[in-house]
Motif scaffolding. Structure first.
Motif, PDB file in Angstrom:
ATOM      1  N   SER A 192       0.817  -1.222   0.000  1.00 63.34           N
ATOM      2  CA  SER A 192       0.000   0.000   0.000  1.00 63.34           C
ATOM      3  C   SER A 192       0.847   1.267   0.000  1.00 63.34           C
ATOM      4  O   SER A 192       2.063   1.213   0.168  1.00 63.34           O
ATOM      5  CB  SER A 192      -0.972   0.040   1.183  1.00 63.34           C
ATOM      6  OG  SER A 192      -0.365   0.617   2.321  1.00 63.34           O
ATOM      7  N   CYS A 193       0.154   2.390  -0.184  1.00 61.66           N
ATOM      8  CA  CYS A 193       0.851   3.680  -0.200  1.00 61.66           C
ATOM      9  C   CYS A 193       1.320   4.070   1.194  1.00 61.66           C
ATOM     10  O   CYS A 193       2.066   5.028   1.357  1.00 61.66           O
ATOM     11  CB  CYS A 193      -0.045   4.763  -0.791  1.00 61.66           C
ATOM     12  SG  CYS A 193      -1.607   4.973   0.071  1.00 61.66           S
ATOM     13  N   THR A 194       0.895   3.338   2.212  1.00 60.70           N
ATOM     14  CA  THR A 194       1.378   3.605   3.570  1.00 60.70           C
ATOM     15  C   THR A 194       2.724   2.913   3.794  1.00 60.70           C
ATOM     16  O   THR A 194       3.667   3.512   4.309  1.00 60.70           O
ATOM     17  CB  THR A 194       0.367   3.081   4.614  1.00 60.70           C
ATOM     18  OG1 THR A 194      -0.932   3.455   4.209  1.00 60.70           O
ATOM     19  CG2 THR A 194       0.655   3.639   5.989  1.00 60.70           C
TER      20      THR A 194
ATOM     21  N   GLY B 141       0.953  -2.506  -7.023  1.00 62.47           N
ATOM     22  CA  GLY B 141      -0.415  -2.001  -7.085  1.00 62.47           C
ATOM     23  C   GLY B 141      -1.010  -1.870  -5.698  1.00 62.47           C
ATOM     24  O   GLY B 141      -0.349  -2.176  -4.700  1.00 62.47           O
ATOM     25  N   CYS B 142      -2.254  -1.416  -5.632  1.00 62.75           N
ATOM     26  CA  CYS B 142      -2.923  -1.207  -4.339  1.00 62.75           C
ATOM     27  C   CYS B 142      -3.303  -2.545  -3.689  1.00 62.75           C
ATOM     28  O   CYS B 142      -3.338  -2.666  -2.472  1.00 62.75           O
ATOM     29  CB  CYS B 142      -4.164  -0.366  -4.519  1.00 62.75           C
ATOM     30  SG  CYS B 142      -3.822   1.304  -5.099  1.00 62.75           S
ATOM     31  N   SER B 143      -3.661  -3.504  -4.526  1.00 66.00           N
ATOM     32  CA  SER B 143      -3.874  -4.869  -4.065  1.00 66.00           C
ATOM     33  C   SER B 143      -4.868  -4.975  -2.906  1.00 66.00           C
ATOM     34  O   SER B 143      -5.939  -4.385  -2.933  1.00 66.00           O
ATOM     35  CB  SER B 143      -2.514  -5.482  -3.710  1.00 66.00           C
ATOM     36  OG  SER B 143      -2.621  -6.824  -3.305  1.00 66.00           O
ATOM     37  N   MET B 144      -4.483  -5.694  -1.871  1.00 65.55           N
ATOM     38  CA  MET B 144      -5.372  -6.001  -0.746  1.00 65.55           C
ATOM     39  C   MET B 144      -5.692  -4.806   0.136  1.00 65.55           C
ATOM     40  O   MET B 144      -6.476  -4.929   1.064  1.00 65.55           O
ATOM     41  CB  MET B 144      -4.709  -7.054   0.131  1.00 65.55           C
ATOM     42  CG  MET B 144      -5.338  -8.401   0.048  1.00 65.55           C
ATOM     43  SD  MET B 144      -4.522  -9.471   1.240  1.00 65.55           S
ATOM     44  CE  MET B 144      -4.702 -11.018   0.402  1.00 65.55           C
ATOM     45  N   CYS B 145      -5.083  -3.665  -0.130  1.00 65.98           N
ATOM     46  CA  CYS B 145      -5.430  -2.479   0.648  1.00 65.98           C
ATOM     47  C   CYS B 145      -6.892  -2.141   0.425  1.00 65.98           C
ATOM     48  O   CYS B 145      -7.588  -1.757   1.348  1.00 65.98           O
ATOM     49  CB  CYS B 145      -4.553  -1.299   0.260  1.00 65.98           C
ATOM     50  SG  CYS B 145      -5.109   0.245   0.990  1.00 65.98           S
ATOM     51  N   ILE B 146      -7.342  -2.283  -0.819  1.00 71.58           N
ATOM     52  CA  ILE B 146      -8.715  -1.892  -1.154  1.00 71.58           C
ATOM     53  C   ILE B 146      -9.478  -3.043  -1.804  1.00 71.58           C
ATOM     54  O   ILE B 146     -10.684  -2.954  -1.995  1.00 71.58           O
ATOM     55  CB  ILE B 146      -8.723  -0.619  -2.035  1.00 71.58           C
ATOM     56  CG1 ILE B 146     -10.107  -0.022  -2.185  1.00 71.58           C
ATOM     57  CG2 ILE B 146      -8.069  -0.867  -3.391  1.00 71.58           C
ATOM     58  CD1 ILE B 146     -10.140   1.397  -2.656  1.00 71.58           C
TER      59      ILE B 146
HETATM   60  S1  SF4 Z   1      -6.141   1.925  -2.422  1.00 73.05           S
HETATM   61 FE1  SF4 Z   1      -4.762   1.769  -0.692  1.00 73.05          FE
HETATM   62  S2  SF4 Z   1      -2.744   1.725  -1.605  1.00 73.05           S
HETATM   63 FE2  SF4 Z   1      -4.124   2.456  -3.167  1.00 73.05          FE
HETATM   64  S3  SF4 Z   1      -4.003   4.680  -3.015  1.00 73.05           S
HETATM   65 FE3  SF4 Z   1      -5.764   4.017  -1.784  1.00 73.05          FE
HETATM   66  S4  SF4 Z   1      -4.957   3.745   0.261  1.00 73.05           S
HETATM   67 FE4  SF4 Z   1      -3.212   3.840  -1.111  1.00 73.05          FE
END
Ligand code: SF4
Lengths: 205, 491
Positions: free
Chosen positions: B353-355, B413-418
């Motif tokens: 994730s972006c975190t 990719g964002c994957s399992m975050c969302i």
């Molecule tokens: S879906 Fe998750 S990883 Fe993707 S931009 Fe949003 S918070 Fe960040």
């Protein structure tokens, strides 16, 4: 968007606090390039029994969920627990709620981005004191009037609750002005700003 | 003399095109606009419907991240999209970018990745900028001393058409963190601790500036983790004033001024400009919060919003009388009050994730996984935040470590975050996740999420249950010491 001065309706109650945008519309329904027709996914995971939603063909409605009760079918006001709309910036949330027939959300706190998005879609964010929201939740069958011009919500017994509403947002709602039109009319100023580029402005190469 | 101004005040003042009044919000100029496939299609449709085109297409950068598969193309050469709608969304973005002349980091690009990972990597994100994206975690970019916040799709259209937004000036909040963090405690623990303290709505209406010695000591990736989750406290944005750490990062970024050549004249000029974006001594904030770094322990969430953060060894709080939300949360999570999260069995571990999908996060995980294996009961997914992170991690052999431990090493990719792309946690399963949201169903219908740091996540994967990384680190160093002594005796 045409002008909106009054919302008159009985209300639907969701006492839950911190109702986030993933509850309002789960992310798996965001794979769309349209803004219409999202009402069927509103509150999807609370609204349907065991429907995993990945194939939302004919999921069975959860009879206990407020929006599934027949008497709530045409109600346009939602009374919700504190901090409604927290989470993501998805405008799909107000799109889904307006498609469901809602015109106003009443809560003691409404998250910033959701509030902004709601106003752009003619969905009124009405923030009242927690005690007042609680009191209204006791009487969902009262027909409430939300008056945009007066910035107040009125009950049939004559009580009036003032709520904050930005003057600009109010004008936009009442006159059906859209923000993009307003911004486009500011193009001369924008050009001046760009030519006399403030020294702080930087270009990504 | 003018009154001392905060970093936020300076950013705001520098971007006001038309000042705000009672009658109307300010018109605010946007320096950098980022878009992705999920929140942009309707904005482009609106533009087309009105016969408009982007005012400054060079100030918008696009990538695809939310709906993209994290498995490579199959034998037929096709990417395994979760649905036709997802594939269409991705195609639509490519078409819109081509039509309107917007630079796109497309599938197959060596720079593609999560929007909040690639913009800082490339150097698009710079101090002193206003940055927006149809995505609430745009707050990430505040780590560079930029005013960066999420917007809705209508506003994406506004920025495309005019490069401006209508904004009311938010209030300011200073969060000062002082002191040294204990080993095993990182930026993710700091921000979870802060949200646990001020609440999931504690920052509503505010822009946060993070200050203090703890923040100064953080590298850019840690600062991004911190600013990323500002929105989880309800804040519009989070920021850290730029310093040498910031400039060192930008000196290596290929699209920053000077093209990542630290000694160039262009870079020196940019640096001089950036360095003005720090708050003045004595500037006043609307609200101030102080945090002692020594109070911060490894932190996770127990409930269904990020405000339910507690230390790994602290008891899950019993719901107050009539607190239906907390009771419902516990029910959903299948957890009991009074017990610590330490020891809770885990089914899935997600790192990404972006975190926490950057190189330092991959390294933290590899450090734990090296020479160990993921518990048989656990499925672990490690997803780099960008192609660059993936490349750099692979150059260090991290992919091999991850695979050897029995975890899955995926495409960026964002994957399992969302959970939009088919990567999801099954109903009822408990996941320890390095992402930013633990809302009901966020990682899949019925999925249960504990938010945690990469270190805590990796140890949970190895042990099959949540454990305190401080104990693991202590045990590992005891073992190393014993081995050293044995070796000495043998000699
Ligand atoms: S879906 Fe998750 S990883 Fe993707 S931009 Fe949003 S918070 Fe960040």
């Amino acid at each position: 968007m045409s002008g909106l001065q009054f919302v008159r309706s009985r209300s639907v109650v969701l006492r839950q606090t911190n109702i986030d945008t993933d509850q309002i519309i789960p992310a798996r329904f965001l794979s769309t390039t349209e803004r219409k027709g999202l009402g069927r996914y509103a509150f999807n995971d609370w609204r349907y029994l065991q429907g995993d939603g990945s194939a939302p063909d004919e999921p069975a409605p959860n009879p206990a969920f407020a929006f599934n009760r027949p008497e709530n079918a045409d109600r346009a006001i939602l009374l919700a627990g504190r901090n409604f709309g927290c989470g993501s910036s998805r405008e799909h949330a107000p799109w889904a709620l307006t498609d469901l027939g809602l015109q106003a959300i009443v809560s003691s706190e409404i998250a910033d981005i959701f509030r902004n998005n709601a106003l752009k879609n003619g969905l009124l964010p009405v923030v009242l004191d927690e005690a007042d929201v609680q009191a209204l939740m006791q009487r969902p069958d009262d027909e409430l009037t939300v008056d945009v011009r007066a910035r107040e919500l009125r009950t049939p017994d004559g009580r009036a609750y003032a709520f904050p509403l930005d003057t600009f947002a109010q004008t936009c709602l009442l006159e059906g002005v859209d923000e993009l039109g307003y911004l486009l009319a500011r193009q001369p100023q924008i050009q001046i700003y760009e030519t006399h580029a403030h020294e702080a402005r930087q270009h990504a190469r | 003399m003018t009154a001392p101004r905060t970093l936020f005040d300076k950013l705001w003042d520098a971007h006001v095109v038309v000042p705000e009044s009672e009658a109307a919000p300010a018109v605010l100029y946007v320096d950098l606009h980022l878009i992705h496939e999920v929140t942009s299609p309707q904005a482009f449709s609106e533009l087309r419907a009105r016969g408009l085109s982007p005012a400054r297409p060079e100030r918008t950068k696009a990538t695809m991240d939310h709906s993209t598969p994290t498995l490579p193309a199959g034998e037929d050469g096709k990417l395994p999209y979760a649905s036709q709608a997802s594939a269409l969304q991705v195609e639509t973005l490519a078409r819109n970018c081509a039509e309107f002349g917007i630079e796109l980091f497309d599938i197959g690009s060596a720079q593609r990745g999560i929007v909040h990972v690639i913009a800082p990597e490339l150097g698009f994100t710079q101090p002193g900028m206003t940055i927006v994206c149809g995505d609430s975690h745009t707050s990430t970019h505040g780590a560079f001393g930029a005013l960066a916040f999420g917007i809705g799709t209508s506003e994406v259209g506004h920025v495309l058409a005019t490069q401006c937004l209508l904004q009311r000036k938010p209030r300011t909040m200073a969060i000062t963190v002082e002191g040294e963090l204990a080993p095993g405690v990182g930026a993710k623990d700091v921000i979870l601790h802060i949200i646990g303290r001020i609440g999931v709505n504690g920052g509503t209406g505010h822009v946060i500036e993070y200050r203090g010695s703890t923040i100064r000591a953080m590298d850019m990736e840690q600062r991004m983790t911190l600013c990323n989750m500002s929105i989880e406290a309800g804040a519009r944005a989070g920021m850290v004033a730029p310093d040498e750490t910031t400039y060192a990062w930008l000196a290596r970024a290929p699209r920053a001024p000077g093209a990542g050549i630290a000694g160039s004249v262009e870079f020196a000029h940019a640096r001089a400009r950036w360095s003005r974006f720090v708050g003045d001594e004595g500037a006043r904030f609307d609200r101030e919060v102080r945090v002692d770094a020594r109070d911060i322990r490894p932190t996770l969430t127990w409930g269904t919003h990020p405000g339910t953060a507690i230390a790994v060894d602290a008891p899950i709080p019993a719901p107050a009388d009539g607190d239906e939300a907390a009771r419902k949360s516990l029910d959903y999570m299948g957890l009991e009050p009074g017990r610590a999260l330490d020891g809770t069995p885990v089914d899935v571990v997600f790192v990404g994730s972006c975190t926490n999908g950057r190189l330092s996060d991959m390294r933290a995980v590899a450090q734990v996984l090296r020479g160990r294996t993921v518990a048989a009961s656990v499925r672990m997914l490690v997803v780099p935040g960008s192609e660059q992170v993936k490349r750099e991690a692979e150059a260090e052999g991290i992919d091999a470590v991850v695979r050897a431990a029995g975890a899955e090493w995926r495409e960026p990719g964002c994957s399992m975050c969302i959970a939009m792309n088919g990567d999801l946690v099954a109903p009822g399963q408990l996941a320890v996740s390095t992402s930013n949201r633990n809302f009901e169903g966020r990682q899949g219908p019925g999925a249960r999420t504990l938010l945690a740091s990469p270190l805590t996540a990796a140890w949970a994967a190895v042990n099959g249950r949540v454990c305190d990384p401080r104990n693991q680190i202590a045990a590992a160093s005891r073992k190393a010491e014993a081995a050293r002594q044995t070796a000495e005796v043998a000699r």
